[in-house]
Scaffold this active site. Structure first.
Site, PDB file in Angstrom:
ATOM      1  N   LYS A  16      32.266  36.118  71.448  1.00 29.16           N
ATOM      2  CA  LYS A  16      31.378  35.467  70.490  1.00 29.16           C
ATOM      3  C   LYS A  16      32.112  34.446  69.622  1.00 29.16           C
ATOM      4  O   LYS A  16      31.665  34.115  68.528  1.00 29.16           O
ATOM      5  CB  LYS A  16      30.715  36.513  69.587  1.00 29.16           C
ATOM      6  CG  LYS A  16      29.641  37.344  70.284  1.00 29.16           C
ATOM      7  CD  LYS A  16      28.923  38.242  69.279  1.00 29.16           C
ATOM      8  CE  LYS A  16      27.766  38.973  69.932  1.00 29.16           C
ATOM      9  NZ  LYS A  16      27.055  39.834  68.968  1.00 29.16           N
TER      10      LYS A  16
ATOM     11  N   ASP B  67      29.827  44.146  64.041  1.00 28.31           N
ATOM     12  CA  ASP B  67      30.598  45.196  64.709  1.00 28.31           C
ATOM     13  C   ASP B  67      32.032  44.717  64.949  1.00 28.31           C
ATOM     14  O   ASP B  67      32.871  45.491  65.387  1.00 28.31           O
ATOM     15  CB  ASP B  67      29.967  45.541  66.059  1.00 28.31           C
ATOM     16  CG  ASP B  67      28.826  46.536  65.915  1.00 28.31           C
ATOM     17  OD1 ASP B  67      28.810  47.286  64.935  1.00 28.31           O
ATOM     18  OD2 ASP B  67      27.951  46.550  66.793  1.00 28.31           O
TER      19      ASP B  67
END
Length: 274
Positions: A75, A123
């Site tokens: 990401k 996360d």
């Protein structure tokens, strides 16, 4: 058994604004932004001939995003790109003129970004990208992590100068991040959307299009099948949306993969709501 072709959104064309967000022009703009990053180079597209032979198919390729911008994260592109876009928008508003990515280090722009704080719940992967983007533009950053996030992931985020705020529970960190950001006038850069909050997650998704442009250029022929992890859905939607626009009726068959303990997206699909 739940059949995807019974879902009301199955094979529906992208909404016009989504097509703009995930289209070819947007992907070119993301790559132009990346050209201004001194630490950037395209990530490898690896061929796996032994896997292809075992499966009895012509070829298998994997896009290795672990090499992107030194983040070690799939990401890496989304959060930092959204931060940059939001800074340029804020600077353009305050300076009364258009501001381009090449001006990020200008004193006038840095004075504006030094007063901004970006925040998100994570996360680990998305928060690292947001923290990197904030450090790049000279802004402050606060990242909310729940009790299940490992010390190693927290250290990787803190490496980019972010304040770490620990929250008990799991998805409670998302609610807490939103509440605190509203009170303190911070900018939430979430990769999860909700009604009334779609623009910024759209920018996060747009950032991922660069890895798809690179993949298409590196493939010897258009893909027939694509496998992508679900996450909260953003990166999967980006892949499906962008390739639908690029390949049209010849688009590949998409398979979205997730671990069974985190089957949020799968459970939401047949329910028709989150």
């Amino acid at each position: 058994m739940f059949l995807l072709n019974k879902h009301p959104d199955y094979r529906r064309s992208l909404e016009p604004n989504d097509a703009v967000t995930l289209g070819l022009d947007a992907a070119r703009e993301v790559e132009r932004f990346l050209q201004n990053r001194v630490d950037h180079k395209p990530t490898p597209l690896l061929s796996l001939p032994s896997v292809a032979a075992e499966l009895g198919v012509a070829s298998v390729h994997i896009k290795d995003e672990s090499k992107r911008l030194g983040l070690g994260s799939f990401k890496a592109l989304g959060g930092s790109y959204a931060v940059i876009r939001l800074v340029l928008k804020k600077a353009a508003h305050e300076l009364g003129r258009s501001v381009d990515v090449g001006e990020l280090q200008n004193n006038a722009v840095r004075q504006i970004t030094s007063r901004m704080t970006f925040a998100c719940a994570t996360d680990g992967n998305h928060g690292r990208s947001v923290a990197m983007g904030a450090q790049l533009v000279g802004a402050k950053c606060s990242i909310f992590v729940h009790s299940g996030v490992s010390d190693e992931r927290i250290a990787a985020i803190a490496h980019y100068g972010a304040e770490i705020i620990r929250v008990e529970g799991n998805y409670d960190s998302v609610d807490q991040a939103n509440r605190v950001a509203k009170l303190k006038d911070w900018v939430i850069v979430s990769d999860t959307s909700w009604p009334g909050y779609e623009e910024i997650p759209g920018l996060v998704m747009q950032g991922y299009t660069a890895l798809l442009s690179e993949s298409v250029r590196g493939l010897p022929h258009p893909p027939t099948h694509v496998f992508v992890q679900a996450g909260v859905g953003g990166i999967a939607a980006t892949v499906a949306g962008h390739f639908s626009l690029v390949f049209g009726g010849e688009r590949p068959f998409f398979t979205v993969v997730f671990p069974s303990p985190s089957a949020c997206l799968f459970v939401s699909a047949p329910a028709g709501r989150p």
